[in-house]
Structure formats: C-alpha cells, structure tokens
Scaffold this active site. Structure first.
Site, mmCIF file in Angstrom:
data_model
loop_
_atom_site.group_PDB
_atom_site.id
_atom_site.type_symbol
_atom_site.label_atom_id
_atom_site.label_comp_id
_atom_site.label_asym_id
_atom_site.label_seq_id
_atom_site.Cartn_x
_atom_site.Cartn_y
_atom_site.Cartn_z
ATOM 1 N N LYS A 188 40.277 48.658 37.866
ATOM 2 C CA LYS A 188 39.514 48.227 39.026
ATOM 3 C C LYS A 188 40.437 48.213 40.244
ATOM 4 O O LYS A 188 41.649 48.186 40.045
ATOM 5 C CB LYS A 188 38.898 46.859 38.782
ATOM 6 C CG LYS A 188 39.927 45.745 38.549
ATOM 7 C CD LYS A 188 39.276 44.413 38.524
ATOM 8 C CE LYS A 188 39.153 43.820 39.896
ATOM 9 N NZ LYS A 188 40.348 43.144 40.378
ATOM 10 N N HIS A 230 39.196 43.754 32.617
ATOM 11 C CA HIS A 230 40.002 43.117 31.560
ATOM 12 C C HIS A 230 39.370 41.825 31.042
ATOM 13 O O HIS A 230 39.695 41.368 29.959
ATOM 14 C CB HIS A 230 41.450 42.892 32.025
ATOM 15 C CG HIS A 230 41.649 41.696 32.898
ATOM 16 N ND1 HIS A 230 41.399 41.716 34.250
ATOM 17 C CD2 HIS A 230 42.065 40.438 32.622
ATOM 18 C CE1 HIS A 230 41.657 40.511 34.747
ATOM 19 N NE2 HIS A 230 42.071 39.727 33.793
ATOM 20 N N LYS A 253 38.990 39.821 26.761
ATOM 21 C CA LYS A 253 39.368 38.461 26.330
ATOM 22 C C LYS A 253 38.521 38.055 25.130
ATOM 23 O O LYS A 253 37.295 38.229 25.141
ATOM 24 C CB LYS A 253 39.145 37.458 27.484
ATOM 25 C CG LYS A 253 40.106 37.644 28.670
ATOM 26 C CD LYS A 253 39.826 36.601 29.745
ATOM 27 C CE LYS A 253 40.510 36.917 31.057
ATOM 28 N NZ LYS A 253 41.880 36.459 31.170
ATOM 29 N N GLU A 274 41.586 30.051 40.117
ATOM 30 C CA GLU A 274 43.010 30.357 39.920
ATOM 31 C C GLU A 274 43.854 29.403 40.744
ATOM 32 O O GLU A 274 43.455 29.010 41.840
ATOM 33 C CB GLU A 274 43.299 31.773 40.398
ATOM 34 C CG GLU A 274 42.599 32.820 39.605
ATOM 35 C CD GLU A 274 43.044 34.196 40.054
ATOM 36 O OE1 GLU A 274 44.052 34.668 39.535
ATOM 37 O OE2 GLU A 274 42.403 34.750 40.962
ATOM 38 N N ASP A 310 37.101 41.499 44.581
ATOM 39 C CA ASP A 310 38.150 41.324 43.578
ATOM 40 C C ASP A 310 37.619 40.673 42.296
ATOM 41 O O ASP A 310 38.058 41.024 41.204
ATOM 42 C CB ASP A 310 39.270 40.450 44.187
ATOM 43 C CG ASP A 310 40.513 40.427 43.321
ATOM 44 O OD1 ASP A 310 40.938 41.511 42.884
ATOM 45 O OD2 ASP A 310 41.061 39.326 43.089
ATOM 46 N N HIS A 343 34.266 40.869 37.294
ATOM 47 C CA HIS A 343 34.398 39.842 36.253
ATOM 48 C C HIS A 343 33.220 38.857 36.209
ATOM 49 O O HIS A 343 32.665 38.591 35.154
ATOM 50 C CB HIS A 343 35.685 39.033 36.455
ATOM 51 C CG HIS A 343 36.915 39.873 36.613
ATOM 52 N ND1 HIS A 343 37.114 41.038 35.911
ATOM 53 C CD2 HIS A 343 38.022 39.723 37.392
ATOM 54 C CE1 HIS A 343 38.287 41.555 36.251
ATOM 55 N NE2 HIS A 343 38.853 40.786 37.152
ATOM 56 N N LYS A 368 41.026 31.470 44.897
ATOM 57 C CA LYS A 368 42.474 31.387 44.694
ATOM 58 C C LYS A 368 42.962 30.062 45.262
ATOM 59 O O LYS A 368 42.289 29.447 46.076
ATOM 60 C CB LYS A 368 43.167 32.542 45.406
ATOM 61 C CG LYS A 368 42.814 33.895 44.821
ATOM 62 C CD LYS A 368 44.011 34.809 44.757
ATOM 63 C CE LYS A 368 43.663 36.161 44.184
ATOM 64 N NZ LYS A 368 43.954 36.289 42.741
ATOM 65 N N LYS A 424 43.907 26.492 37.039
ATOM 66 C CA LYS A 424 43.455 27.792 36.537
ATOM 67 C C LYS A 424 42.471 27.510 35.415
ATOM 68 O O LYS A 424 42.836 26.950 34.377
ATOM 69 C CB LYS A 424 44.622 28.614 36.005
ATOM 70 C CG LYS A 424 44.178 29.956 35.449
ATOM 71 C CD LYS A 424 45.340 30.890 35.226
ATOM 72 C CE LYS A 424 44.928 32.193 34.573
ATOM 73 N NZ LYS A 424 44.253 33.128 35.460
HETATM 74 C C1 BG6 Z 1 42.218 40.490 38.581
HETATM 75 C C2 BG6 Z 1 42.217 40.183 40.046
HETATM 76 O O1 BG6 Z 1 41.228 41.417 38.259
HETATM 77 O O2 BG6 Z 1 41.985 39.290 37.850
HETATM 78 C C3 BG6 Z 1 43.266 39.134 40.374
HETATM 79 O O3 BG6 Z 1 42.491 41.363 40.764
HETATM 80 C C4 BG6 Z 1 43.097 37.921 39.502
HETATM 81 O O4 BG6 Z 1 43.210 38.783 41.738
HETATM 82 C C5 BG6 Z 1 42.978 38.301 38.044
HETATM 83 O O5 BG6 Z 1 44.239 37.110 39.708
HETATM 84 C C6 BG6 Z 1 42.603 37.107 37.203
HETATM 85 O O6 BG6 Z 1 42.685 37.436 35.845
HETATM 86 P P1 BG6 Z 1 42.981 36.337 34.744
HETATM 87 O O7 BG6 Z 1 42.921 37.090 33.465
HETATM 88 O O8 BG6 Z 1 44.355 35.782 35.050
HETATM 89 O O9 BG6 Z 1 41.937 35.287 34.883
#
Ligand code: BG6
Length: 485
Positions: free
Chosen positions: A148, A178, A182, A216, A235, A240, A330, A335
């Site tokens: 992405k 991604h 998970k 995050e 993003d 996601h 962010k 997190k």
């Molecule tokens: C990414 C984003 O796809 O996912 C990032 O570009 C973000 O900005 C990240 O920090 C978060 O992934 P995870 O797996 O840490 O929740």
C-alpha cells in the site's frame, strides 16, 4: 511445477524490507516453511555489495525485526541473499535483472516480485518487468506483491489496476494489507463462523453499534514526506479500517476460498451508505496532533489530519440502522487496535443498575493488539448486596492459551500465502476501487466549507474531544477493554 522460488525485492534497502520482509523470510526459513530451493535478490538504488546487504539485513533482524538468529541459521540463510543496485526508471535495470535471474534459476523456477518501493515506482517496475517478458507464466508462476498505498484516490487506483491487467492476470497480483496477515484479524471470521453462539445475535436485532479503533502511540516519525500527502484516511481508513469493517459485517461464505470471501467483502463495501461531500461534518471528525507541523518533511502550515473518526451505515437487512464507528490516529494515548461489538441494553431493568446505564451493556471485544484475544463483558451480581450488579469480563488471551511466541508477524503469513498461491488475505481489484469510491467524497468534502474543523489534540490523548460527538446521544463513549490492564 518446480519447487524452486526466487524472491525479488524491489526497494530492498528500505525500511519495510529490513524491518519486515527479511525477518519474515528468515523465520519461514528456520521453520522450514519456505521452498527448500530459494533465492532472495534485493534490488534498490543504493550501491551496496552482496555482503553489505547480508550484513545490514543481519543487523536489522534483531534491531528492527526483533528476531534472534543463531550464527548457523543466519549463515545458511544469508547464503541465499544477493543484492544489485539499479535505477527503477531505467529500462536496462530490468534486462540486467533478467540476466541475473537466469544465472541462478533452475528450469521452471517461480518468481515473486515484491514491490517494497514508494508507490511512484509501481508502474515503472511493472512495465519494466513486462517489457523484458518476466511476467509470463510459461515456465513457472510469476506473482507480483504490491504494497500500500494502492493509489491515492479512485482514479489512480483504477489506472493502476488497468495497467496491471494489461500485462498480467488478476491471479498474479497480490495487493497487501498487512492487517489481514494478523492472526487476530483472521480470528474475526473464526469467531463468527466456527462457533454457533455468535451468529444468531450478529445482526441489528441484538447489536446496537460497532466501534473499531486503531490507535497508535507513535507520530509520523521519519515518514513525514509520504504522510503529509496521505493523511490518516488514506493511510489507515481506505485499507485497514475498511477491511476490519468488512470482516465484522460480511455474510458467511460457503467455503474459505479466496473468491468466495472476496465476493462477500465486496458486497459489504457496496452496501455502505456513501457519505456525500456536503454531509462530512455530520459523519466525520478530524484532528491533528499538536506538534505535527514541526515534524521533519511536514509543511509548517499543513492541514493534514492525523486523526479521524467516522460513522458508517450499512444498507442491508443484517445491519440496517446499526452505526459502525471507526477511529484511528497517531500520537494517541496507547497503541491499541480493537473491535467492540456493543449489544443492545436489556429491554426492562429489574435490578438497580447504574443510573446513567453507561458501561453496562454487553460488549464483545475483539482485541487485535496488544493483548491479543477476546473479551466478553456482562453483568454479574455483586456478592453481599441485595441485587447490585457490576460489569465483569470473561477473557481469552492468545498468549496465555497458545504460548508467548504463538503469534507470528503478519508478513510471515502473507509471504507464505503468496508462495502457495493462497489469495484470501489479499485485496482484489474491485475491492480497492470500491473502498476509494467511499473514501474520495469524504476527502473532497474535507476541502469544502462543509468540512468539520481540524481540531488540534494533545499527544498522548484519545484525539479531539469532538470524536465523542459522532457517537450521538444514546451512546456513552468510545469503549476500551483491550490493553486496559
Ligand atoms: C501502516 C501505516 O499501514 O500501518 C502506518 O502506513 C501505521 O502509518 C501502520 O503505523 C500500523 O500498523 P500496525 O501493524 O503497527 O498496527
């Protein structure tokens, strides 16, 4: 079909490759899940030698990937690594790559081309591979993995899909999100469809609302240049968060086959009621963390949102009238990624529950990270009282149940799936376009006088106070169970 596989990583000197791809491939290697006969060819702009690549990959394995490797394992893995420098804009790079591949490959070898580069190179690389006939599947399969962001709006996503389809078939394209790699995200469908207890109540008759939070603690760190153009919606939401929503909302499939799953996901996204540009204030909230404009490579007067919250409605029988609240940001307090299914409250109270009733409806928390698992909140009698009740949790935690190292990194699973041709966890072309179709008017609305204010929030908080406004009068607050203890 040959079992020999060559991984070509474009952008091999970059963060993604060092932080995720090499550690994931190394883990697959030590678990013997990778084809016995494999090569990894890194290619990027920096002029590194093979040894530089091996040494730096080794260093980042522990430092960035959190993987400890024995010397023996590392040395035998490193023997499969080579690196070439190349300019992705020059046609000779692809001819050169072809020659290098020919030097190491066995007849019928399979190729995985991983585009771990900034998106502006995607088309260039695909074109270069196509023109040098490296995507033809005559002698072994050829798969292209695309990171992405897949486009930056509907038009660019369509153009990218079209260019891909001109030179290869959809079955060769693996668009990565991604989050789908998970374990806890895959568990959403398992919880729903491998149990009988949830499905009968998984609908508008019992569910009041759904909250999806992906928060995050970090800021934009070194990614200011990309992030300032993208912002939180491109993003995190377009990919996601919408993926999570579809997994919660989709209908059961008749099998766990890629296209059956993808068809149902697409149906959900098509049923989401679009938020028109002139309605964005009612359905969305946006914010920027204090200090964002002083981050490296961020415009000092940037209006990019680093936090957003949105309310979506799904126009179908199962979900009519059930709001889905999504938020991500962010520099937040913690997190945590969590899906909360909030059930309706009891129709009539015979016990003296808390006066405002907040926090006492039943909740199911699908805790994606950090304390991966599931929690069910329900009311129990407080001992020694006449009939007082209190909310308690029933918990399932992956690490307690399956051991501390039971959760592989998402990239391990995804890379494994690419090599076995399992496409269920990758996004099909139509889904990427439908997601953009939903997101585009929101972003356009944010550029008009209908936009909600861009609230500045303090780092370490849950974003602008405004985000509670979305939940409306009958909701109490954004709920959190995951990561609270
Ligand atoms: C990414 C984003 O796809 O996912 C990032 O570009 C973000 O900005 C990240 O920090 C978060 O992934 P995870 O797996 O840490 O929740």
């Amino acid at each position: 079909m040959s079992d020999s596989t060559i991984y070509v990583i474009f952008g091999a000197s970059g963060d993604l490759s060092r932080r995720k791809l090499i550690p994931a491939l190394f883990n697959l290697f030590t678990k013997k899940q990778i084809a016995a006969d494999f090569q990894i060819i890194g290619i990027a702009g920096r002029s590194w030698s093979h040894d530089d690549f091996r040494r730096l990959s080794h260093e980042s394995l522990l430092e960035l990937g959190g993987v400890t490797a024995s010397e023996v394992d590392w040395n035998s893995f490193a023997a499969h690594l080579t690196y070439y420098s190349g300019d992705f804009n020059k046609p000779e790079t692809y001819q050169f790559l072809k020659t290098k591949l020919a030097e190491v490959e066995k007849p019928g070898s399979n190729h995985i081309y991983y585009l771990a580069t900034p998106p502006e190179y995607f088309l260039e690389i695909i074109d270069g591979l196509a023109k040098t006939n490296q995507l033809s599947e005559k002698e072994g399969w050829r798969r292209v993995v695309i990171e992405k962001p897949f486009g930056s709006d509907l038009q660019s996503a369509k153009a990218l899909n079209q260019s891909l389809h001109e030179v290869m078939d959809e079955h060769q394209v693996y668009r990565i999100d991604h989050y789908l790699g998970k374990e806890t995200v895959q568990n959403i469908l398992v919880a729903r469809f491998a149990n009988t207890i949830f499905e009968p109540i998984w609908n508008r008759n019992y569910i009041d609302s759904v909250q999806i939070t992906v928060a995050e603690k970090v800021g934009v760190e070194t990614r200011g240049k990309y992030y300032d153009k993208a912002g939180v919606v491109r993003d995190m939401f377009q990919n996601h968060l919408l993926q999570l929503l579809t997994l919660v909302a989709m209908e059961p499939t008749s099998s766990y086959k890629a296209d059956a799953l993808r068809d149902e996901k697409v149906k959900v996204i098509s049923a989401i009621r679009p938020i028109a540009a002139n309605e964005v204030e009612k359905h969305t909230v946006r914010g920027q963390y204090r200090g964002y404009t002083a981050e490296p490579n961020v415009a000092p007067d940037s209006k990019t949102a680093t936090f957003a919250a949105m309310r979506f409605l799904i126009d179908n029988w199962r979900w009519q009238g059930v709001p889905f609240y999504l938020r991500s940001g962010k520099k937040m307090a913690q997190k945590v990624s969590e899906i909360i299914i909030q059930f309706k409250t009891v129709p009539h109270r015979i016990f003296p529950m808390q006066a405002d009733f907040c926090g006492s409806s039943n909740l199911l928390s699908l805790c994606l990270q950090p304390d991966e698992g599931m929690h069910l909140r329900f009311e129990a009698k407080v001992p020694g009282t006449l009939a007082e009740t209190r909310s308690v949790n029933m918990d399932f935690n992956y690490r307690d149940e399956f051991g501390p190292n039971s959760l592989p990194d998402a990239y391990e699973r995804l890379l494994l799936d690419v090599s076995t041709g399992e496409a269920s966890l990758f996004t099909r072309a139509d889904q990427t376009e439908l997601s953009w179709q939903l997101i585009d008017p929101i972003l356009q609305g944010w550029d008009t006088p209908y936009a909600p204010p861009l609230s500045i929030y303090e780092p370490g908080t849950w974003g602008p106070d405004d985000s509670a406004r979305l939940l409306g009068d009958d909701q109490c607050e954004w709920e959190q169970i995951c990561g609270k203890n």
